[in-house]
Design a protein around this motif. Structure first.
Motif, PDB file in Angstrom:
ATOM      1  N   CYS A  67      -0.213  14.712 -44.456  1.00 57.18           N
ATOM      2  CA  CYS A  67      -0.439  13.858 -45.936  1.00 57.18           C
ATOM      3  C   CYS A  67      -0.210  12.417 -45.773  1.00 57.18           C
ATOM      4  O   CYS A  67      -0.747  11.315 -45.901  1.00 57.18           O
ATOM      5  CB  CYS A  67       0.641  14.265 -46.573  1.00 57.18           C
ATOM      6  N   THR A  68       1.466  12.481 -44.972  1.00 57.32           N
ATOM      7  CA  THR A  68       1.457  10.811 -45.855  1.00 57.32           C
ATOM      8  C   THR A  68       1.497   9.272 -44.327  1.00 57.32           C
ATOM      9  O   THR A  68       1.566   8.323 -44.484  1.00 57.32           O
ATOM     10  CB  THR A  68       3.247  11.484 -45.736  1.00 57.32           C
ATOM     11  N   GLY A  69       0.807  10.643 -43.441  1.00 55.59           N
ATOM     12  CA  GLY A  69       1.061   9.330 -41.918  1.00 55.59           C
ATOM     13  C   GLY A  69       2.928   8.389 -41.618  1.00 55.59           C
ATOM     14  O   GLY A  69       2.866   8.028 -40.623  1.00 55.59           O
ATOM     15  N   TYR A  70       3.343   9.631 -42.622  1.00 53.64           N
ATOM     16  CA  TYR A  70       4.835   9.252 -41.661  1.00 53.64           C
ATOM     17  C   TYR A  70       6.024   7.885 -41.868  1.00 53.64           C
ATOM     18  O   TYR A  70       6.929   7.815 -42.230  1.00 53.64           O
ATOM     19  CB  TYR A  70       5.136   9.386 -40.111  1.00 53.64           C
ATOM     20  N   ALA A  71       4.918   7.028 -42.942  1.00 56.26           N
ATOM     21  CA  ALA A  71       6.148   5.411 -43.519  1.00 56.26           C
ATOM     22  C   ALA A  71       6.859   5.376 -44.439  1.00 56.26           C
ATOM     23  O   ALA A  71       8.061   5.798 -43.750  1.00 56.26           O
ATOM     24  CB  ALA A  71       4.890   4.367 -43.809  1.00 56.26           C
TER      25      ALA A  71
ATOM     26  N   PRO B 160       2.403   4.416 -35.701  1.00 57.11           N
ATOM     27  CA  PRO B 160       2.604   3.255 -35.958  1.00 57.11           C
ATOM     28  C   PRO B 160       2.800   2.849 -37.583  1.00 57.11           C
ATOM     29  O   PRO B 160       2.186   3.710 -38.610  1.00 57.11           O
ATOM     30  CB  PRO B 160       2.144   2.169 -34.958  1.00 57.11           C
ATOM     31  N   PRO B 161       3.528   1.795 -37.655  1.00 59.07           N
ATOM     32  CA  PRO B 161       3.646   1.063 -38.744  1.00 59.07           C
ATOM     33  C   PRO B 161       2.213   0.184 -39.681  1.00 59.07           C
ATOM     34  O   PRO B 161       1.881   0.408 -38.459  1.00 59.07           O
ATOM     35  CB  PRO B 161       4.416   0.342 -39.518  1.00 59.07           C
ATOM     36  N   LEU B 162       1.569   0.993 -41.254  1.00 61.39           N
ATOM     37  CA  LEU B 162       0.546  -0.241 -41.381  1.00 61.39           C
ATOM     38  C   LEU B 162       1.055  -0.970 -43.025  1.00 61.39           C
ATOM     39  O   LEU B 162       1.778  -0.792 -43.480  1.00 61.39           O
ATOM     40  CB  LEU B 162      -0.182   1.550 -42.768  1.00 61.39           C
ATOM     41  N   ARG B 163       0.146  -2.416 -41.958  1.00 60.64           N
ATOM     42  CA  ARG B 163       0.496  -3.437 -42.921  1.00 60.64           C
ATOM     43  C   ARG B 163      -0.773  -3.316 -44.159  1.00 60.64           C
ATOM     44  O   ARG B 163      -1.541  -2.795 -43.626  1.00 60.64           O
ATOM     45  CB  ARG B 163       0.069  -4.753 -42.192  1.00 60.64           C
TER      46      ARG B 163
ATOM     47  N   GLY C  71       8.584   8.472 -52.164  1.00 57.29           N
ATOM     48  CA  GLY C  71       6.958   8.498 -52.029  1.00 57.29           C
ATOM     49  C   GLY C  71       6.383   9.765 -50.182  1.00 57.29           C
ATOM     50  O   GLY C  71       5.660   9.690 -50.399  1.00 57.29           O
ATOM     51  N   ALA C  72       7.686  10.182 -50.107  1.00 58.39           N
ATOM     52  CA  ALA C  72       7.375  11.378 -48.726  1.00 58.39           C
ATOM     53  C   ALA C  72       6.742  12.346 -48.841  1.00 58.39           C
ATOM     54  O   ALA C  72       7.008  13.257 -47.502  1.00 58.39           O
ATOM     55  CB  ALA C  72       9.085  10.649 -47.958  1.00 58.39           C
ATOM     56  N   VAL C  73       6.678  12.694 -50.392  1.00 61.18           N
ATOM     57  CA  VAL C  73       6.220  14.404 -50.443  1.00 61.18           C
ATOM     58  C   VAL C  73       4.652  14.064 -50.899  1.00 61.18           C
ATOM     59  O   VAL C  73       4.306  12.903 -51.860  1.00 61.18           O
ATOM     60  CB  VAL C  73       6.445  15.026 -51.303  1.00 61.18           C
TER      61      VAL C  73
END
Lengths: 147, 296, 762
Positions: A132-136, C705-708, A91-93
């Motif tokens: 868009c993704t916030g990179y997570a 940062p990581p998001l919980r 879901g990185a796109v």
């Protein structure tokens, strides 16, 4: 002017090029390879990342003529099926405009560091901006592709 | 716009003599931004990337001579042990894509006060090698910059290389930006210690019309440091050093930060850099080979 | 594909391979390139425009000015006040004045510089406060106040035991979608035009273009091209009319694609604001009253300012019970760049203020800030300051208690040495990427202090104040190569959020067919409304559901028999099955050559306009809530911030596609982080000083940062599947939580965002 180079393994020639055209413009508007994106055209976003003679670069910062006689690999030609599938699976796109650049940059990271740490992933991809993704999920995709 | 692509260094110098207006381009990280965003339309652009000599480096009589076209990535990978200050600075340059393309030669040619390579080159007292068909000359980096984006080069000259001694002691670099990567310096500071000569070099970036040295701070701290006993400098000494560095800056308010903040930050960074450099373990003081972690 | 499953993007494979065609990737034979002449002045009278030299330039096919606009010369989403091409006056720096079409983009750029525009430069209005002064120049015929929303709720002279006041300033944020404004206009032989475009709302573009071009709407056909993000930036027209004008004039296809600097003046931004607040509470912490003045700078043209200020006012207090409120929300014209829609839409600015106020109040009362918030939290049935009784789940207290009880990240690193650089990065044990300042090597732990902050926010989903919100869906069932296929056709913009999957999942769930194709959006189907206001899943989802249900009913009607009445049948896995799940007939057999197609409009429940004097009304359709916790490390000596972790809890009603929901929460939080610590369009004397990605800084992967996440699915009884809009709440409270954490780390009273290093040190 005339530009002849190898793109994704094929010899490509562009005639009547204005000398100020970037490699990005040449790839997109002369060769019809629109996969490399034109988000900032100043090297700040990484959306146009390609390989130039095996080195990861922003195509917007290469003058078309500088690619003369050189070898270019774009997102359309990069051998990165595993990375590409991981980006879809994770879901990185979202809008996807940054994605082609990220695919090439991730491919470059993994060929140098097959099992990157979180910090290595972040430093290697710091030049690829995603809005868009916030990179997570991008980090998740890189980890997925590295496995 | 005309595009010139010399194949050899001799050809490049001849072309530059014939086309003094030609804008040299290597990594393109400055020139291409100006072309793409229509800030500049040079009549002639000369591509220096085909010239092999520019991408080579070597040691001559104990001094490193590094071709103007060596990329930041290669500086980190190949010379990080001998030039730690420049390598720390190189790591802060843009992104991997930019570091793969960008060169110190280009940084010098643009001569932006914010160029990341300039403070460590100033601190290490590097020289710039300029060449033309009429010969080669070496200019200390400390005399190279003459104004914002201006330098001492003649129109017919090209930057061939820069020359710098392998670090004779600890070096540090620190740069303030408002995000954690990919940022142009709000201000930056470089420090180089030369224990054998008991000298301290400094460089200030993005806080004046040109990159600057903090000459008074250098003299002050060189006299204060306990070179023999290596006792840490007192807090008062560190503070005074920071004040003198801040006083040497000539900052302005601009889109990236205020003059007052720049002075403040330089004082903090210079204190920290000095403390870090001085605390470097003895086996790393000589600038000799060190093991580096594998990876990137 | 079913509702509730995590579904991968159908456009994912083409996006990762680089073959997905965005609006800037389009090409046509004999295509020309359009370029725009823009005003260098924020405010000036145009005394003359001479295009003759530009027309004579090589490769130039047309040069157009306002005189070449055949229809309406003004446009706008709510107030038609913005010139298609400037005439008489320019009102902001970068306003479009003339157009050029040429064979090559460089020829077009050179020709734009030869369009001679004479200006009489006027003194610009550069502050909203100045625009309100009686002696200010009138920038528009009705004056400089675009809208003043007054909310008068309860006792207007209420008194309280504890009073806190605060002034807050919000900088101008850019949506910065990575895809530039771009598109291709192709003229037809009958005087009409086809426009391939990236927009949030095809039909409102079509209507505005028809007016501008003086064509019937059916002569202006829009087809969605790939959209490289939107976030509000594609609500208004940018290059749409310009490309069509040039195409109709030259008879050739015309492509326009903005550069990044041009993009900064080519779309509206998030309103900068100044907010003055006074909160009164009892000693037990219960809010007695809130009085606030919210002044937003709308810039040169109205765009959606009138709706943004309504939101800023309606949600001024935050998701709290507040019996008495006096709110004055004012949006004013100025000569700054126009402002309009951006994710969060008016609820972002006020959240910084009301959450800072709640923290101040907690400090004044000696209470825990989370406890104070929970004590005042809205619940189902709470009367808002607009008098609307809020219905459906209102889990404000629960969201807060969930984020505050999540585990905290490991503590701040001790100072660690870094001696130099090697092939692998820093030589020395410190991971610089974990430090404030990152690899710029500003601290190895010195001066670093940790802070934790909380914020909660809410906003409306869908259109408000009596606007007839609706969407249209056409669902078509046929048999292709022996297999049943469902085609779903809407005009909903796929901006990256994933509406294409949502539509497919809903059709799949309702129809029990495996092969679902979502057609590209265009104007051959009715309006879907905009991909904005977090509404598309609700409204277009509702339309797809209605159309799919109608198709299903017709199928079951065909399949029913005396033995199996339609009411006992359903479709499952391409078969009509009975109540016991046993197959009655394969769909392919039942349908044969028949095609079943239904089109439905979906209208959610009605809303009402705010009373102009009291601001009281049932103005909004649905509300969505999110809470955030931020953990930051601040280098207190250099003023640099590292956001260590974000945590969020959000009620999404029902997660239609959980993977996409997570993506909205993560991406929305990143945009909130951006405004909190780095993103600001700096405008000086009406001119943008940082119109590029070199100086307008977006968060990178080293900043986010990581998001919980704790995603609640509490189910709204009024909406399809119980869903709630998801996209905007993550952007509302994330930034305020970060700023609260920075205050906690530094002890400083921060009143302005983005927080700059010098705000934390000097």
């Amino acid at each position: 002017m005339r530009i002849a180079c190898t793109v994704n393994g094929h010899t490509r020639v562009a005639e009547n090029v204005w000398a100020g055209e970037s490699l990005l413009y040449v790839l997109r508007e002369r060769f019809g390879l629109y996969g490399s994106k034109n988000a900032c055209e100043q090297g700040e976003c990484g959306s146009c990342s390609v390989y130039l003679d095996g080195s990861l670069v922003c195509a917007c910062l290469v003058l078309g003529g500088q690619a003369n006689g050189r070898e270019v690999v774009t997102v359309e030609g990069v051998d990165a099926a595993g990375v590409q599938q991981a980006f879809v699976d994770a879901g990185a796109v979202q809008c996807g405009f940054c994605t082609p650049g990220l695919i090439v940059a991730t491919h470059d990271l993994l060929r140098r560091v097959p099992q990157p740490s979180d910090a290595q992933i972040r430093e290697a991809l710091a030049g690829n901006v995603c809005r868009c993704t916030g990179y997570a999920k991008i980090i998740e995709a890189v980890n997925m592709a590295a496995r | 716009m005309e595009f010139l692509q010399p194949a050899t260094w001799e050809e490049a110098l001849a072309m530059k003599a014939a086309h003094p207006e030609a804008v040299p381009i290597a990594g393109g990280t400055d020139v291409m931004v100006e072309i793409n965003l229509d800030h500049r339309r040079p009549e002639t652009v000369m591509d220096l990337t085909p010239i092999r000599e520019l991408t080579e480096w070597g040691t001559d009589d104990g001094v490193l001579r590094i071709g103007a076209g060596v990329s930041y990535t290669r500086l980190i990978d190949e010379l990080g042990d001998r030039l730690p200050g420049l390598a720390i600075a190189s790591r802060t340059v843009g992104s991997p894509q930019i570091r793969n393309r960008g060169t110190v030669g280009g940084n010098l040619g643009t001569a932006s006060p914010a160029g990341d390579a300039h403070p460590p080159l100033l601190a290490a007292d590097a020289e710039v090698e300029l060449a033309s068909t009429s010969g080669t000359r070496r200019v200390p980096v400390r005399e190279f910059f003459t104004g914002p984006k201006r330098h001492t080069m003649r129109q017919d000259e090209l930057i061939a290389a820069f020359l710098v001694e392998p670090a004779p002691g600890p070096q540090q670099f620190s740069k303030v930006g408002t995000r954690n990567a990919m940022v142009i310096a709000v201000c930056s500071f470089a420090l180089a210690l030369d224990p054998a000569r008991r000298r301290v070099g400094t460089g200030i970036g993005s806080a004046g019309p040109t990159p600057l040295r903090a000459v008074d701070a250098e003299a002050f701290i060189a006299g204060e440091l306990d070179w023999d006993g290596r006792r840490p400098p007192s807090d008062a000494t560190l503070s005074r050093f920071g004040e003198l560095v801040a006083a040497a800056a000539k900052p302005i308010d601009d889109v990236r930060g205020t003059a007052a903040y720049r002075r403040h930050a330089l004082a903090v960074m210079s204190r920290r850099c000095l403390a870090w450099a001085w605390a470097t373990p003895p086996h790393l003081w000589g600038g000799g080979a060190r093991s580096a972690p594998e990876g990137l | 594909m079913r509702v509730g499953e995590s579904v991968q993007r159908v456009d994912g494979p083409s996006k990762v391979r680089g073959t997905f065609a965005y609006s800037s990737d389009l090409h046509a034979e004999h295509m020309l390139w359009g370029s725009t002449v823009r005003s260098p002045h924020p405010y000036a009278r145009i005394t003359s425009i001479d295009t003759s030299e530009a027309r004579a330039m090589p490769g130039v096919h047309a040069v157009l000015t306002h005189e070449d606009v055949p229809g309406m010369k003004l446009y706008g989403l709510e107030i038609q006040d913005q010139p298609v091409l400037a005439f008489d006056f320019v009102r902001y720096g970068g306003e479009a004045v003339a157009l050029v079409a040429a064979d090559h983009p460089e020829q077009a750029r050179r020709a734009t510089q030869k369009v001679r525009v004479e200006y009489e430069v006027l003194r610009p209005v550069t502050q909203a406060e100045d625009a309100l002064r009686p002696d200010a120049p009138r920038l528009h015929p009705d004056g400089n106040v675009t809208r003043h929303v007054k909310i008068r709720h309860g006792d207007q002279v209420a008194r309280a035991d504890v009073v806190v006041r605060g002034e807050y300033e919000i900088g101008m944020q850019d949506q910065a979608p990575l895809g530039p404004e771009s598109g291709l206009a192709v003229p037809d032989a009958e005087g009409g035009v086809d426009l391939y475009i990236a927009t949030q709302w095809l039909h409102v573009d079509q209507q505005q273009l028809a007016n501008i071009l003086a064509l019937q709407p059916e002569k202006v056909r829009l087809t969605m091209a790939g959209i490289g993000g939107a976030f509000g930036a594609r609500e208004d027209l940018s290059m749409q009319a310009h490309a069509c004008l040039l195409a109709l004039k030259t008879g050739r296809p015309v492509k326009i694609s903005y550069s990044r600097p041009e993009s900064f003046v080519g779309h509206v931004h998030r309103h900068p604001g100044r907010l003055s607040y006074e909160h009164g509470a009892n000693t037990d912490g219960m809010l007695v009253y809130v009085r606030a003045r919210i002044l937003l700078d709308g810039g040169a043209y109205a765009s959606s300012s009138t709706a943004v200020i309504a939101n800023a006012s309606c949600f001024a207090v935050g998701p709290y019970r507040c019996p008495n409120a006096t709110i004055d929300g004012i949006v004013a014209y100025s000569n700054n760049p126009p402002c309009g829609a951006m994710r969060g839409f008016g609820s972002v600015q006020n959240c910084y203020a009301h959450e800072a106020q709640m923290d101040k109040l907690a400090a004044a009362l000696g209470m825990d800030p989370v406890e104070l918030r929970i004590r005042n939290a809205m619940e189902t049935g709470t009367e808002m300051i607009t008098g609307q009784k809020i219905d459906g789940p209102v889990p404000v207290a629960e969201l807060l208690s969930r984020v505050s009880s999540m585990p905290l990240p490991a503590n701040v690193s001790r100072p660690l040495p870094v001696y130099g650089e090697g092939k692998g990065g820093a030589v020395g044990p410190a991971d610089l990427t974990a430090m404030p300042g990152g690899v710029s090597n500003t601290t190895h732990g010195e001066g670093v202090k940790r802070g934790i902050g909380y914020a909660v926010g809410f906003k409306n989903i869908g259109y408000s104040e009596g606007f007839d919100d609706h969407s249209t869906a056409r669902v078509r069932l046929s048999v292709i190569d022996g297999r049943p296929r469902v085609e779903v056709h809407t005009a909903a913009a796929e901006v990256g959020q994933g509406t294409v999957m949502v539509q497919a999942q809903i059709a799949g769930s309702e129809l029990g067919v495996n092969d679902i194709v979502v057609l590209n959006a265009d104007t051959r189907v009715g309006s879907a409304g905009s991909s904005s206001a977090s509404r598309q899943t609700y409204i277009t989802g509702g339309a797809v559901k209605a159309a799919a249900e109608a198709v299903c009913q017709r199928v079951l009607g065909l399949a029913q028999s005396e033995l199996h009445p339609a009411s006992e049948l359903r479709i499952e896995n391409d078969n009509v099955v009975g109540g016991d799940g046993r197959q009655i007939v394969p769909l392919a057999t039942l349908l044969g050559d028949a095609v079943i197609e239904e089109t439905r409009e979906f209208h959610p429940r009605a809303t009402h306009r705010l009373d102009p004097e009291t601001g009281q009304a049932d103005a909004h359709m649905q509300y969505a809530f999110a809470a955030h916790r931020a953990v930051v490390d601040v280098d207190t000596e250099l003023g640099l911030v590292k956001v260590v972790e974000l945590a969020t809890a959000q009620d999404v009603g029902k997660a239609i596609n959980p993977l996409a929901v997570q993506g909205q929460l993560e991406g929305g939080a990143a945009q909130g982080l951006g405004l909190a610590v780095m993103e600001e369009i700096q405008v000086q004397d009406g001119v943008i000083r940082n119109a590029s990605f070199t100086d307008y800084l977006l968060p990178t992967i080293l900043d986010m940062p990581p998001l919980r996440m704790d995603i609640l699915e509490l189910g709204d009884p009024n909406s399809p599947y119980g869903l709630k809009g998801v996209g905007e709440p993550p952007t509302i409270s994330s930034g305020p939580a970060i700023v609260a954490a920075i205050r906690a780390a530094t002890g400083r009273d921060i009143r302005r965002v983005p927080v700059r290093p010098h705000d934390l040190t000097l």
